[in-house]
Structures are given as structure tokens and as C-alpha cells.
Design an enzyme around this catalytic site. Structure first.
Site, PDB file in Angstrom:
ATOM      1  N   GLN A   1       0.648  -1.097   0.056  1.00 57.20           N
ATOM      2  CA  GLN A   1       0.074   0.023  -0.089  1.00 57.20           C
ATOM      3  C   GLN A   1       0.717   1.335  -0.028  1.00 57.20           C
ATOM      4  OE1 GLN A   1      -3.272   0.349  -0.297  1.00 57.20           O
ATOM      5  NE2 GLN A   1      -3.756  -1.831  -0.462  1.00 57.20           N
TER       6      GLN A   1
ATOM      7  N   THR B   1       8.629 -19.885 -15.482  1.00 52.35           N
ATOM      8  CA  THR B   1       9.130 -19.051 -16.539  1.00 52.35           C
ATOM      9  C   THR B   1       8.611 -17.670 -16.098  1.00 52.35           C
ATOM     10  OG1 THR B   1       8.491 -20.700 -18.180  1.00 52.35           O
ATOM     11  CG2 THR B   1       8.742 -18.510 -18.747  1.00 52.35           C
TER      12      THR B   1
ATOM     13  N   CYS C   1     -15.187  -9.624   5.642  1.00 52.90           N
ATOM     14  CA  CYS C   1     -14.723  -9.980   4.421  1.00 52.90           C
ATOM     15  C   CYS C   1     -15.552 -11.369   3.819  1.00 52.90           C
ATOM     16  CB  CYS C   1     -13.143 -10.425   4.518  1.00 52.90           C
ATOM     17  SG  CYS C   1     -12.212  -9.044   4.568  1.00 52.90           S
TER      18      CYS C   1
HETATM   19  C1  LIG Z   1      -2.914  -6.113  -1.814  1.00 52.26           C
HETATM   20  C2  LIG Z   1      -2.119  -6.499  -0.547  1.00 52.26           C
HETATM   21  C3  LIG Z   1      -1.659  -7.814  -0.711  1.00 52.26           C
HETATM   22  C4  LIG Z   1      -1.750  -8.734  -1.679  1.00 52.26           C
HETATM   23  O1  LIG Z   1      -1.279  -8.488  -2.740  1.00 52.26           O
HETATM   24  P1  LIG Z   1      -1.767  -9.446  -4.229  1.00 52.26           P
HETATM   25  O2  LIG Z   1      -0.721  -8.853  -5.231  1.00 52.26           O
HETATM   26  O3  LIG Z   1      -3.119  -9.176  -4.275  1.00 52.26           O
HETATM   27  O4  LIG Z   1      -1.396 -10.734  -3.899  1.00 52.26           O
HETATM   28  C5  LIG Z   1      -0.559  -7.872   0.585  1.00 52.26           C
HETATM   29  N1  LIG Z   1      -0.547  -7.003   1.412  1.00 52.26           N
HETATM   30  C6  LIG Z   1      -0.948  -5.730   1.244  1.00 52.26           C
HETATM   31  C7  LIG Z   1      -0.810  -4.809   2.411  1.00 52.26           C
HETATM   32  C8  LIG Z   1      -1.798  -5.457   0.390  1.00 52.26           C
HETATM   33  O5  LIG Z   1      -2.587  -4.092   0.237  1.00 52.26           O
END
Ligand SMILES: *Cc1c(COP(=O)(O)O)cnc(C)c1O
Length: 417
Positions: free
Chosen positions: A200, A258, A348
């Protein structure tokens, strides 16, 4: 009855869930699907070119976080990077110890591997890990001194997110990093290692690994106008991890399969743009978030801002608000009718209406943790989007509150399960 809009606008306020792929990013990715499709492991020109592209992407990313290209491991996204960091360190260093420190408001991509490590595994009789979750304060902030106090001789990993996806709290990663360095120096050890989930943060904060003093860092593409399903893990020189995906030995044997060349090119471009524009964009979205919060405060009674005040300690694009006596899910679905997309800070899963683990960890009473919405702003949002939202939100809440069993006097506030 609720007012119906003459024309439904589409207003996307859920950029913390995912972003669209920016046109600039999509453009650089496109040729890698149809023209430059070589396998980077192949020895002929098409393969060598793909391998060269991987190296260039690695260089771009490394340059932006003060690392070297060899420190970047490409993965299938944020979840995979978090899993690789946690299982990778746990499995490579379990001889040293089986204790990990974290906080309860982490993303499930961190919490679920940690909970899994607690279970005893194979070979039979093998001890599980012990996890210490440091308490966060009412805004979600962790105290670096308390992290330091929890370190034990058998602590192999500390994993604390840079910025929280639900309430936007920015954790003091550099300070925690300095505490860990101090511990290592006093005890003449390389442990514990320090991982941060920066998914984030990547669009808004400085990700310099030397300033943050982190040994591992997770970033993904899908929150920064890059492609989904691709990310990287930064791994400091000299830190050993074990792979979780075995096969052809790609990514220095740490992530077989890959390489997703088009995705990686897009990730590098998206990350480059995000970091280049982050200061200006932070300022812009923070002003919008401030405006939205002022409007909500002025027009809707019985509300609460979850997480820190708007300012340096909070992601500039995040606003998480509790509307008392309203079901977050109901609110979300009503807003959807008006073309407004955001997310609830509560359940959720559809079968449970329990508030999120993040809001619960703040110690909020149930009625405060329950009806919350997260608005996360992004590049496309303008003041007009927020005015459109505010044209309907107060009325929707008023109607939902009138229907609420709590207000009809037929039901008391629920309790935590
Ligand atoms: C979105 C998010 C993830 C997961 O990432 P993905 O690419 O969806 O696997 C993990 N940690 C945080 C803080 C996120 O916001």
C-alpha cells in the site's frame, strides 16, 4: 424513499483494492505478449532479449529503492512475496530459532502464513513457531520500543507492514529498523531479520531500503496502476531464504517458473511512475481526502474516523469511516446502485458479519467497528466525484438508520463473537 440519480456516474473509490493499469504501463507491456515472447532462459536471440529485459526491469526497481539488481526477486504478486519472505526465512533459519514478531493488523497474506507456522509440521514431532503480536494503539500504530522489547535470542524474523490497507496507518518502519540494528550490534548477531509489506505504501511513500533498514520488502503491481499477479521481493545481500516454489531454478533458484516478462516490464514501469509522482500525487489525494472528511463531518451525524488523523501518519488516499447503526454491507450495496464503488471495513466473507480483524485490533467497541466504509482515492478522482458521493451518502445513511433494528428498538447492539 431514496432519491434516484438522473444519470448514474461511475465513481471508483476503491484504489486500495486494486487500480486500473495506466495506459503508459499497458503500452510498454503490450509488445511482450505478441512480439518479444521469448523465454528468458532460452539461449537464442529471442530468449536473450527477454533476459535482457528482465535485467533492465530489475535495474529500474533496484535504483528506486537504493538496492542492487540482484536483490530483486520477481514473484506472482504481494501475497506470494509475503509468503516467500515469511516461509523463506522461517525454513532457512529454524535451526537458530522459532520465534517471529508481528502485529495483528497485517494483511492476511502475512497473518495466515504466520498462523500456519504455529502448527507443528513434518517430520513428525517438529515444533511449531511461536508468534508474538505486538499490540497496536487505538489508531493502529505500533511502538518501536515495544517491538525491541519483544526480541528474544530465538527471534528470527520481524514482519511489520509499512502502511495498512484498511485504515491507512503508516508504521514507523525506519525507527523499528534502527531498534533492530541496535539489538544486533549489542548481541553481535545478524538476527532477527526484518521484513515489511509495502504494497500500500509503494504509490505514496519513500521505499529506500537503506533508510528503512529492512532486509526484505514486498511490493506488488496491482495497487500502483500496474498489472495484477506480479510483484517483487527485495532481499538484502547475505540474507538466506528457502524457496517456496520449486522447479526450473529461475530467479536465482528462489522462485521457479517462467518469468512473467510482460508483467515484470509493467511492474517496473508502474513502480517508476508511482515513485516519480508520489509526492505530488500524495498532496493532491490528501487534499481530496481532507475535503471528503470535512463534508462527511458536516453532513452526517454519529460518525468516527478510523485510524490516525489525516496527515503524515496516514496514507494520503485512505479514509475509513464508521457510520453508527448502519450495516456496512448494506451501505456498500446502496452506493453501488449509484455507481459508487468503495469497500467495507467490516466483514470479508459473506457468511460472517463480524468486523474486520484490523478494526477489532484497535479495540473499538462492536458498534463502532461494525458499519464502516473505506474510501481509497486514486489518480482519476476529482472533487466532482466526492460531490457526487456526498449528494447521496447522507440520505442513504438516514434511510438505513431509520430501518435499523437498533433504532426501531427491536434489537440491542450485537456483541463480538
Ligand atoms: C493487496 C495487498 C496484498 C496482496 O497482494 P496481491 O498482489 O493481491 O497478492 C498484500 N499486502 C497488502 C498490504 C496489500 O494491500
Amino acid at each position: 424513499m431514496l432519491p434516484k440519480p438522473k444519470k448514474v456516474q461511475e465513481v471508483y473509490l476503491d484504489h486500495a483494492a486494486t487500480t486500473y493499469v495506466s495506459l503508459e504501463v499497458f503500452k510498454v507491456m503490450k509488445p511482450y505478449f505478441t512480439e518479444h515472447y521469448g523465454n528468458p532462459s532460452s539461449l537464442y536471440r529471442l530468449g536473450r532479449q527477454a533476459n535482457q529485459t528482465l535485467l533492465e526491469s530489475r535495474k529500474i526497481i533496484a535504483g528506486l529503492i537504493h538496492a542492487q539488481p540482484g536483490n530483486i526477486i520477481f514473484t506472482g504478486g504481494g501475497t506470494e512475496s509475503d509468503n516467500l519472505a515469511i516461509y523463506g526465512i522461517a525454513r532457512a533459519h529454524e535451526q537458530k530459532g522459532k520465534h517471529i514478531i508481528s502485529i495483528g493488523i497485517e494483511h492476511h497474506a502475512v497473518l495466515h502464513p504466520l498462523e500456519d507456522l504455529k502448527k507443528a509440521g513434518l517430520p513428525a514431532g517438529r515444533q511449531g513457531f511461536e508468534i508474538t503480536y505486538i499490540k497496536v494503539d487505538k489508531n493502529g500504530l505500533v511502538n518501536p520500543a515495544e517491538v525491541a522489547k519483544a526480541i528474544r535470542p530465538d527471534t528470527v524474523l520481524i514482519t511489520i507492514m509499512y502502511a495498512n490497507n484498511e485504515i491507512g496507518v503508516v508504521e514507523p518502519i525506519a525507527e523499528i529498523g534502527r531498534e533492530i540494528l541496535k539489538y544486533r550490534k549489542i548481541h553481535n548477531t545478524t538476527y532477527p531479520y526484518f521484513h515489511t509489506d509495502a504494497c500500500q505504501a509503494a504509490g505514496y511513500l519513500d521505499l529506500d531500503v537503506e533508510k528503512l533498514h529492512v532486509d526484505l520488502m514486498t511490493v506488488n503491481g496491482s495497487k500502483i496502476y500496474g498489472p495484477k499477479g506480479v510483484g517483487f521481493l527485495y532481499l538484502r545481500n547475505g540474507v538466506k531464504i528457502k524457496p517456496i516454489i520449486l522447479g526450473g531454478g529461475q530467479e536465482r533458484n528462489l522462485r521457479s517458473g517462467t518469468e512473467n516478462v510482460a508483467g515484470i516490464v509493467g511492474l517496473a514501469k508502474a513502480f517508476e511512475l508511482a515513485q516519480k509522482n508520489r509526492v505530488k500525487e500524495s498532496d493532491r489525494v490528501q487534499k481530496l481526502a481532507q475535503y471528503l472528511w470535512q463534508q462527511i463531518e458536516a453532513k452526517i451525524p454519529k460518525i468516527k474516523l478510523n485510524g490516525p488523523e489525516i496527515g503524515e501518519g496516514r496514507l494520503p488516499n485512505n479514509l475509513n469511516v464508521t457510520f453508527m447503526d448502519v450495516e456496512g454491507e448494506a451501505l456498500l450495496l446502496y452506493l453501488d446502485e449509484y455507481g459508487i464503488m468503495c469497500s467495507t471495513g467490516s466483514a470479508c466473507t459473506s457468511e460472517s458479519l463480524e468486523p474486520s480483524h484490523v478494526l477489532r485490533a484497535l479495540g473499538l467497541p462492536y458498534e463502532y467497528a461494525h458499519g464502516s466504509l473505506r474510501f481509497s482515492l486514486g489518480k482519476v478522482n476529482t472533487k466532482a466525484d466526492l460531490d457526487y458521493l456526498m449528494k447521496y451518502l447522507p440520505e442513504i445513511i438516514k434511510v438505513l438508520r431509520e430501518m435499523s433494528p437498533v433504532n426501531l428498538g427491536t434489537k440491542k447492539h450485537a456483541q463480538y463473537k
